[in-house]
Enzyme design. Structure first.
Site, mmCIF file in Angstrom:
data_model
loop_
_atom_site.group_PDB
_atom_site.id
_atom_site.type_symbol
_atom_site.label_atom_id
_atom_site.label_comp_id
_atom_site.label_asym_id
_atom_site.label_seq_id
_atom_site.Cartn_x
_atom_site.Cartn_y
_atom_site.Cartn_z
ATOM 1 N N ARG A 21 0.837 -1.196 0.000
ATOM 2 C CA ARG A 21 0.000 0.000 0.000
ATOM 3 C C ARG A 21 0.875 1.250 0.000
ATOM 4 N NH1 ARG A 21 -4.630 0.903 4.518
ATOM 5 N NH2 ARG A 21 -5.366 -1.008 3.558
ATOM 6 N N THR B 201 -0.955 7.613 -1.139
ATOM 7 C CA THR B 201 -2.250 7.463 -1.820
ATOM 8 C C THR B 201 -3.105 6.375 -1.191
ATOM 9 O OG1 THR B 201 -1.432 5.806 -3.388
ATOM 10 C CG2 THR B 201 -1.127 8.125 -3.983
ATOM 11 N N ASP C 13 -2.609 -8.895 12.799
ATOM 12 C CA ASP C 13 -1.942 -8.962 11.499
ATOM 13 C C ASP C 13 -1.642 -10.417 11.151
ATOM 14 O OD1 ASP C 13 0.409 -9.074 9.601
ATOM 15 O OD2 ASP C 13 0.091 -6.904 9.636
ATOM 16 N N ASP D 204 2.112 -11.254 10.214
ATOM 17 C CA ASP D 204 3.009 -11.289 11.368
ATOM 18 C C ASP D 204 2.782 -12.553 12.203
ATOM 19 O OD1 ASP D 204 4.344 -8.940 10.881
ATOM 20 O OD2 ASP D 204 3.052 -7.698 12.121
#
Length: 209
Positions: A104, A108, A200, A203
């Site tokens: 990402r 933006t 996550d 992770d």
């Protein structure tokens, strides 16, 4: 409109409850992710086409059903999607595996491709795109757009936990893609994490937290 299938199988729900626990360690988390992926794959392959063939049993000649064409591909979205691949290959070991990497952009917030390697005949295959979490839907929408750009038409998306926002984004962008979801959660929080979710996934699969 592609179908949306929320899994209600007791084994899937039990295992999702286990990986949601914050004290579930990396080894158990990784193993259970793989098991859930196998169970979701079982449901997602229910509509695969079959051919009738003639074989010999130890006693006689018989007609049996086998997969028609056998052209399947699994495409994980890196990196967390890798955690779902082995479980699916247990069921469909002849499937080819591609990889799509996206990150990402911090300014933006749009997904940017950094890696894409697909089977040469991917456009001829039934493709299962996999990612444990469907949050905003940005990466998944982009990954499927990339596959369509390369000629893929028979695409399904498999995830373990989804937010309503991600499901809507996928249905708006790719109404022809079937979605197989282990559990549909409540919402996204202000940081884009699924609530209640499991944290996550990448992770926790790879022990990098």
């Amino acid at each position: 409109m592609g179908k949306l299938m929320i899994m209600d199988h007791p084994l899937i729900q039990h295992k999702i409850g286990f990986i949601r626990r914050k004290d579930t360690g990396t080894k158990d988390f990784r193993q259970t992710i793989s098991e859930i992926a196998m169970l979701i794959c079982y449901e997602a392959t229910r509509s695969l086409k079959l051919d009738e063939v003639e074989i010999e049993t130890p006693l006689c000649v018989a007609k049996v059903q086998e997969l028609k064409g056998k052209k399947l591909a699994i495409v994980p979205i890196l990196r967390a999607g890798l955690g779902m691949v082995d479980g699916m290959l247990e069921l469909i070991p002849t499937a080819k595996v591609g990889h799509i990497g996206l990150y990402r952009d911090p300014e933006t917030l749009s997904p940017v491709e950094y890696y894409c390697k697909l089977p040469a005949d991917c456009a001829e295959r039934e493709v299962f795109v996999v990612d444990p979490m469907l949050a905003t839907g940005g990466s998944s929408v982009e990954a499927i757009r990339m596959l369509k750009e390369k000629g893929c038409r028979n695409i399904s998306f498999l995830c373990i936990i989804a937010a309503p926002e991600g499901v809507k984004a996928m249905q708006d962008a790719h109404p022809d893609v079937d979605l197989y979801v282990g559990a549909l959660d409540e919402r996204l929080n202000d940081h884009g994490y699924i609530m209640p979710g499991l944290g996550d996934a990448g992770d926790r699969i790879f022990g990098t937290k």
